[in-house]
Scaffold this motif. Structure first.
Motif, PDB file in Angstrom:
ATOM      1  N   ILE A 201     -11.934  -6.528   7.979  1.00 43.61           N
ATOM      2  CA  ILE A 201     -12.009  -5.147   8.472  1.00 43.61           C
ATOM      3  C   ILE A 201     -10.614  -4.619   8.816  1.00 43.61           C
ATOM      4  O   ILE A 201     -10.323  -3.438   8.595  1.00 43.61           O
ATOM      5  N   LYS A 202      -9.750  -5.478   9.313  1.00 41.18           N
ATOM      6  CA  LYS A 202      -8.374  -5.045   9.580  1.00 41.18           C
ATOM      7  C   LYS A 202      -7.715  -4.536   8.303  1.00 41.18           C
ATOM      8  O   LYS A 202      -6.989  -3.537   8.317  1.00 41.18           O
ATOM      9  N   TYR A 203      -7.970  -5.227   7.187  1.00 42.92           N
ATOM     10  CA  TYR A 203      -7.385  -4.789   5.921  1.00 42.92           C
ATOM     11  C   TYR A 203      -7.992  -3.471   5.453  1.00 42.92           C
ATOM     12  O   TYR A 203      -7.283  -2.615   4.900  1.00 42.92           O
ATOM     13  N   LEU A 204      -9.279  -3.277   5.660  1.00 41.22           N
ATOM     14  CA  LEU A 204      -9.897  -2.007   5.265  1.00 41.22           C
ATOM     15  C   LEU A 204      -9.328  -0.847   6.065  1.00 41.22           C
ATOM     16  O   LEU A 204      -9.085   0.236   5.519  1.00 41.22           O
ATOM     17  N   VAL A 205      -9.102  -1.058   7.356  1.00 39.55           N
ATOM     18  CA  VAL A 205      -8.473  -0.024   8.186  1.00 39.55           C
ATOM     19  C   VAL A 205      -7.070   0.264   7.671  1.00 39.55           C
ATOM     20  O   VAL A 205      -6.654   1.434   7.564  1.00 39.55           O
ATOM     21  N   LEU A 206      -6.337  -0.787   7.340  1.00 38.78           N
ATOM     22  CA  LEU A 206      -4.973  -0.622   6.838  1.00 38.78           C
ATOM     23  C   LEU A 206      -4.953   0.204   5.553  1.00 38.78           C
ATOM     24  O   LEU A 206      -4.099   1.084   5.382  1.00 38.78           O
ATOM     25  N   VAL A 207      -5.892  -0.067   4.661  1.00 33.46           N
ATOM     26  CA  VAL A 207      -5.985   0.690   3.411  1.00 33.46           C
ATOM     27  C   VAL A 207      -6.237   2.165   3.700  1.00 33.46           C
ATOM     28  O   VAL A 207      -5.545   3.052   3.177  1.00 33.46           O
ATOM     29  N   ASN A 208      -7.232   2.447   4.528  1.00 35.79           N
ATOM     30  CA  ASN A 208      -7.616   3.828   4.821  1.00 35.79           C
ATOM     31  C   ASN A 208      -6.475   4.605   5.451  1.00 35.79           C
ATOM     32  O   ASN A 208      -6.240   5.776   5.113  1.00 35.79           O
ATOM     33  N   GLU A 209      -5.749   3.967   6.361  1.00 35.85           N
ATOM     34  CA  GLU A 209      -4.715   4.671   7.111  1.00 35.85           C
ATOM     35  C   GLU A 209      -3.380   4.737   6.374  1.00 35.85           C
ATOM     36  O   GLU A 209      -2.513   5.515   6.755  1.00 35.85           O
ATOM     37  N   THR A 210      -3.203   3.913   5.345  1.00 33.31           N
ATOM     38  CA  THR A 210      -1.909   3.876   4.643  1.00 33.31           C
ATOM     39  C   THR A 210      -1.979   4.543   3.277  1.00 33.31           C
ATOM     40  O   THR A 210      -1.245   5.488   2.999  1.00 33.31           O
ATOM     41  N   ALA A 211      -2.858   4.053   2.417  1.00 31.90           N
ATOM     42  CA  ALA A 211      -2.986   4.630   1.077  1.00 31.90           C
ATOM     43  C   ALA A 211      -4.020   5.748   1.045  1.00 31.90           C
ATOM     44  O   ALA A 211      -3.893   6.693   0.277  1.00 31.90           O
TER      45      ALA A 211
ATOM     46  N   LEU B 234       0.831  -1.208   0.000  1.00 34.37           N
ATOM     47  CA  LEU B 234       0.000   0.000   0.000  1.00 34.37           C
ATOM     48  C   LEU B 234       0.867   1.261   0.000  1.00 34.37           C
ATOM     49  O   LEU B 234       0.535   2.247  -0.672  1.00 34.37           O
ATOM     50  N   GLU B 235       1.954   1.236   0.746  1.00 33.17           N
ATOM     51  CA  GLU B 235       2.875   2.377   0.703  1.00 33.17           C
ATOM     52  C   GLU B 235       3.447   2.547  -0.695  1.00 33.17           C
ATOM     53  O   GLU B 235       3.630   3.675  -1.177  1.00 33.17           O
ATOM     54  N   ALA B 236       3.717   1.422  -1.360  1.00 35.00           N
ATOM     55  CA  ALA B 236       4.285   1.488  -2.706  1.00 35.00           C
ATOM     56  C   ALA B 236       3.306   2.128  -3.693  1.00 35.00           C
ATOM     57  O   ALA B 236       3.693   3.000  -4.479  1.00 35.00           O
ATOM     58  N   VAL B 237       2.027   1.700  -3.662  1.00 34.37           N
ATOM     59  CA  VAL B 237       1.067   2.279  -4.618  1.00 34.37           C
ATOM     60  C   VAL B 237       0.802   3.749  -4.292  1.00 34.37           C
ATOM     61  O   VAL B 237       0.604   4.569  -5.201  1.00 34.37           O
TER      62      VAL B 237
END
Length: 315
Positions: A263-273, A234-237
């Motif tokens: 849901i953990k992955y959705l949080v990760l997306v929102n907070e990273t990308a 996600l940091e890369a994109v």
């Protein structure tokens, strides 16, 4: 530093310049990535937000069957579930795509006509990726001709780990051309890349070669998707869009089994990308087994009754 078309062309102009760029990327802080992913995984969300998250996760699922025993009947049944995950509740969103081997694409296309669900195919000698390029491209063209809207290709991990980044790059470029209008998802098989630095390099390599999505895993190798690996991707994109202006999607695949995992992955997306990636167009969950749990948790939220796995179809 922003990269325009000329800047990208300069990077990929030779094997030496491509290698120099990839190995010049900032190293990944392994401890930092793991700690941040673990911290984000502890985030709790309210009941109303959970209901929205469940529907969003359902709409992001790539419903998949990739077994040697797959039959046309199994694919048709899976397609029916993809279009109507809960036949008793038409408000449940459809999934994003159905993913099958290339010889079953035509069957899936027929079953899904008019539903809005796409068809993906794992061409390019899935899952090992060890085949001549002309065979990989023929498989890709056949799947697209049969109606596949997405191709999930696997990179040659042997070539990547041997340092032959140019071979991997050229195969992605050739596959992207063979895709025509179909989207290309590039599977890195992160469980075989050993280090987070390699995951970052492989992510950038795939994006420079034209990938529309980068995907963690085939689901056939352990470990498959993990939160820290997905964080690095996600940091890369995010950084790639900031430097080139082109947005690329991310798909973790394998090992995502529960609503809590999704849901953990959705949080990760929102907070990273960021929220721009929180749509099926830019983020997918390659986890067929999670769909039943999402449906059970959704029914519990809406009715107060937990149906249990016996009330769901087997995938």
């Amino acid at each position: 530093m922003a990269l325009d078309r000329q800047g990208v062309d300069d990077i990929v102009s030779s094997a030496a310049s491509l290698r120099r760029f990839l190995h010049g990327l900032p190293g990944v802080d392994q401890v930092g990535a793991q700690e941040r992913a673990a911290r984000l995984a502890t985030r709790s969300i309210k009941k109303s937000a959970k209901a929205e998250a469940i529907d969003l996760a359902i709409s992001m699922v790539d419903l998949t069957t990739l077994e040697g025993a797959d039959t046309p009947g199994k694919v048709r049944a899976m397609c029916a579930k993809a279009a109507h995950p809960d036949p008793s509740d038409p408000s449940v969103p459809r999934v994003a795509v159905v993913c099958v081997y290339s010889d079953l694409v035509a069957e899936a296309v027929r079953a899904l006509r008019g539903t809005g669900v796409g068809v993906a195919s794992v061409a390019t000698a899935f899952p090992a990726g060890r085949a001549p390029l002309d065979a990989k491209l023929a498989d890709t063209r056949r799947a697209v001709e049969d109606g596949a809207t997405e191709i999930d290709m696997v990179i040659d991990r042997g070539a990547f780990l041997a340092g032959d980044h140019r071979k991997v790059f050229d195969e992605i470029v050739a596959t992207k051309q063979a895709c025509g209008d179909a989207h290309l998802k590039v599977i890195l098989e992160t469980g075989e890349l050993v280090t987070y630095d390699n995951v970052r390099r492989a992510s950038w390599l795939a994006m420079l070669a034209g990938a529309d999505f980068i995907k963690t895993s085939t689901g056939k190798v352990a470990p498959a998707a993990t939160l820290p690996v997905t964080l690095v991707m996600l940091e890369a994109v995010r950084d790639f869009r900031a430097q080139t202006g082109r947005q690329v999607g991310v798909k973790p695949a394998g090992g995502i089994r529960t609503t809590k995992d999704a849901i953990k992955y959705l949080v990760l997306v929102n907070e990273t990308a960021g929220p721009d990636w929180l749509t099926p167009e830019w983020f997918r969950l390659g986890a067929s087994s999670v769909l039943n749990d999402l449906l059970m948790q959704r029914r519990k939220l809406t009715t107060g009754v937990y149906g249990g796995p016996d009330y769901q179809t087997l995938d």
